[in-house]
Design an enzyme around this catalytic site. Structure first.
Site, PDB file in Angstrom:
ATOM      1  CD  GLU A 158       7.102   6.433  11.822  1.00  0.00           C
ATOM      2  OE1 GLU A 158       6.967   5.982  10.670  1.00  0.00           O
ATOM      3  OE2 GLU A 158       6.520   7.469  12.226  1.00  0.00           O
ATOM      4  CG  HIS A 159      11.006   8.573  12.171  1.00  0.00           C
ATOM      5  ND1 HIS A 159       9.671   8.823  11.938  1.00  0.00           N
ATOM      6  CD2 HIS A 159      11.475   7.905  11.091  1.00  0.00           C
ATOM      7  CE1 HIS A 159       9.345   8.340  10.752  1.00  0.00           C
ATOM      8  NE2 HIS A 159      10.410   7.764  10.217  1.00  0.00           N
ATOM      9  CD  GLN A 183       8.071  12.113  11.132  1.00  0.00           C
ATOM     10  OE1 GLN A 183       9.256  12.160  10.852  1.00  0.00           O
ATOM     11  NE2 GLN A 183       7.237  11.297  10.521  1.00  0.00           N
ATOM     12  CG  ASP A 190      11.108  10.066   5.933  1.00  0.00           C
ATOM     13  OD1 ASP A 190      10.953   8.995   6.553  1.00  0.00           O
ATOM     14  OD2 ASP A 190      10.470  11.101   6.204  1.00  0.00           O
ATOM     15  CG  HIS A 250       4.795  12.754   7.261  1.00  0.00           C
ATOM     16  ND1 HIS A 250       4.842  12.216   5.996  1.00  0.00           N
ATOM     17  CD2 HIS A 250       6.026  12.553   7.788  1.00  0.00           C
ATOM     18  CE1 HIS A 250       6.038  11.723   5.763  1.00  0.00           C
ATOM     19  NE2 HIS A 250       6.784  11.926   6.834  1.00  0.00           N
ATOM     20  CD  GLN A 257     -11.082   3.255   0.286  1.00  0.00           C
ATOM     21  OE1 GLN A 257     -11.130   3.259   1.513  1.00  0.00           O
ATOM     22  NE2 GLN A 257     -11.032   4.366  -0.424  1.00  0.00           N
ATOM     23  CE1 TYR A 267      -3.546   2.566   0.148  1.00  0.00           C
ATOM     24  CE2 TYR A 267      -2.395   3.437   2.058  1.00  0.00           C
ATOM     25  CZ  TYR A 267      -3.359   3.567   1.075  1.00  0.00           C
ATOM     26  OH  TYR A 267      -4.111   4.714   1.001  1.00  0.00           O
ATOM     27  CB  SER A 279       4.584   9.814  10.405  1.00  0.00           C
ATOM     28  OG  SER A 279       5.973   9.584  10.395  1.00  0.00           O
ATOM     29  CG  HIS A 288       4.991 -37.252  20.478  1.00  0.00           C
ATOM     30  ND1 HIS A 288       3.638 -37.273  20.316  1.00  0.00           N
ATOM     31  CD2 HIS A 288       5.405 -36.021  20.046  1.00  0.00           C
ATOM     32  CE1 HIS A 288       3.238 -36.116  19.820  1.00  0.00           C
ATOM     33  NE2 HIS A 288       4.298 -35.341  19.643  1.00  0.00           N
ATOM     34  CG  ASN A 316      -5.485   7.523   6.963  1.00  0.00           C
ATOM     35  OD1 ASN A 316      -5.747   6.322   7.098  1.00  0.00           O
ATOM     36  ND2 ASN A 316      -6.152   8.298   6.122  1.00  0.00           N
ATOM     37  CD  GLU A 322       5.846 -32.703  26.523  1.00  0.00           C
ATOM     38  OE1 GLU A 322       5.274 -32.975  25.443  1.00  0.00           O
ATOM     39  OE2 GLU A 322       6.520 -31.670  26.691  1.00  0.00           O
TER      40      GLU A 322
END
Length: 434
Positions: free
Chosen positions: A326-327, A259, A360, A262, A189, A127, A237, A419, A212, A414
């Site tokens: 994030e940064h 930043q 970036d 954005h 969507q 995306y 961001s 097994h 977003n 067990e």
């Protein structure tokens, strides 16, 4: 301009509240995204066309553009623009190519060999946000590691422009990545379309990309609703700048604004050991903001941002680790001393001459990173994000005799008789042949 807090006056509970962001407490966003997901699941392409008209203001006859249109759009760029994208492509490719390493086989016991081999995720969805800004850099950051990993099918979705196509910069990146179709779908969507598949858009195994709050919510809801694999929650961001008296107020302000521009839901945080620097940065923010083309977006983001004053850099890094940005930018002469103390961050920018903008676009590291404190548990996108690592093992006659009794005892503990038997019959056959 930035709301101000003192670290020494903050209780742990207040720090926790201050570092909380992008929480959909009323579930308003979640409800709206669920409606979008249901529409796409039920109506497929028809829903995507309706949403393109509603959100993007464009009537689409076809939900994708192909090679001829991609080539024509890419040809409209001048050579300077093409070259900038090529340099970014080369740097990002060089950094990520080194991540695809062959692991050694390990003999854990004589005759018992174990190893891992990577296999590409076959169908991935990328995306690339559009909205208020078109981001060819995100296309590079997602497409390059996907190509290096060897993914067989790469599905790319990006919101349509007003002309019903995509931006020429995205088209040129598509050529660099040898991708011959871009799907015209944006927002939640688009994520739903890649998750379920529509008449035009193929279903994928894993979805990648920032966005977003609606895009991020769609990814997390689809992860729980139908088991969609996602890279991480990525967006909106954010940046946190740690700065001491050695920092340059102009640089700090520029990084915070980079930043903030954005979008209105971005966040820029300053944590400093110097009150005078905080005051100087606030003055610089006003000066630099006044000339920005996207000043309205940045202004709104700054209203949701703040500064924190600390006595020591140890306090500053403590707050940063709680925020898990994030940064993270560390503007200090002593950045090398701070690096080992960074526990939670998506990507870190060190020293006075390392703007987050470089990461970036073109330094080589990936800019698709965990936000909203998910850096406490997630890494940014890498080649590893596009592969599965499958374990293999081979045991020979010597090996099964070495490990057999251990497995038998553990199976007994067990209470799993079958097994144990799977080992015992092999050991008995070896014993009988002697």
């Amino acid at each position: 301009m930035l709301k101000s807090y003192s670290f020494n006056n903050l209780l742990p509970s207040e720090i926790k509240e201050l570092t909380l962001r992008n929480v959909d407490a009323s579930e308003e966003i979640g409800h709206r995204v669920n409606v979008i997901i249901d529409e796409v699941m039920a109506k497929g392409d028809a829903a995507l066309r309706d949403y393109a008209q509603q959100f993007d203001g464009v009537v689409l006859e076809q939900l994708y553009i192909e090679q001829d249109e991609i080539d024509a759009l890419a040809a409209t760029l001048n050579r300077l623009e093409q070259r900038a994208l090529e340099i970014a492509f080369n740097n990002i490719h060089r950094f990520h190519a080194a991540q695809l390493r062959k692991e050694k086989k390990i003999e854990t016991m004589p005759g018992v060999n174990c190893w891992r081999e990577p296999r590409p995720i076959e169908k991935v969805g990328l995306y690339v946000p559009g909205g208020t800004a078109v981001l060819p850099s995100t296309f590079l950051m997602l497409g390059i590691p996907a190509r290096i990993a060897g993914c067989k099918e790469i599905v790319v979705c990006s919101p349509p422009q007003k002309d019903g196509k995509v931006n020429a910069y995205l088209a040129y990146v598509a050529k660099l990545l040898q991708i011959d179709r871009i799907y015209l779908a944006g927002g939640a969507q688009a994520i739903a379309a890649m998750a379920y598949g529509t008449e035009s858009i193929p279903q994928v195994n894993k979805v990648f990309g920032p966005g977003n709050q609606y895009v991020t919510k769609a990814k997390t809801l689809l992860q729980s609703r139908m088991g969609l694999a996602i890279d991480m929650p990525a967006g909106p961001s954010e940046v946190l700048v740690i700065a001491d008296a050695s920092a340059n107020a102009r640089y700090v302000a520029a990084d915070l604004l980079a930043q903030a521009e954005h979008g209105v839901d971005s966040q820029s945080i300053l944590v400093s050991t110097d009150e005078d620097l905080i005051a100087a940065v606030n003055l610089e923010l006003r000066t630099q903001l006044s000339v920005l083309a996207r000043a309205s977006f940045a202004q709104k983001a700054l209203e949701n941002s703040y500064s924190v004053s600390c006595d020591t850099l140890a306090d500053a890094i403590h707050f940063s680790n709680e925020y898990a940005p994030e940064h993270l930018i560390i503007q200090s002469d002593n950045w090398e001393e701070i690096v080992p103390k960074v526990a939670n961050a998506g990507s870190v920018f060190l020293g006075h001459l390392t703007p987050e903008s470089a990461g970036d676009y073109a330094s080589g590291t990936n800019h698709t990173l965990p936000t909203s404190a998910f850096a406490r548990a997630y890494s940014g996108v890498s080649v590893d994000s596009f592969v599965k690592k499958i374990t293999f093992q081979h045991i020979d006659s010597k090996g099964i005799q070495q490990i057999g009794s251990t497995v038998e005892v553990l199976a007994e503990i067990e209470g799993l008789q079958a097994h144990k038997n799977a080992v015992s019959i092999r050991l008995q056959d070896i014993k009988d042949k002697k």
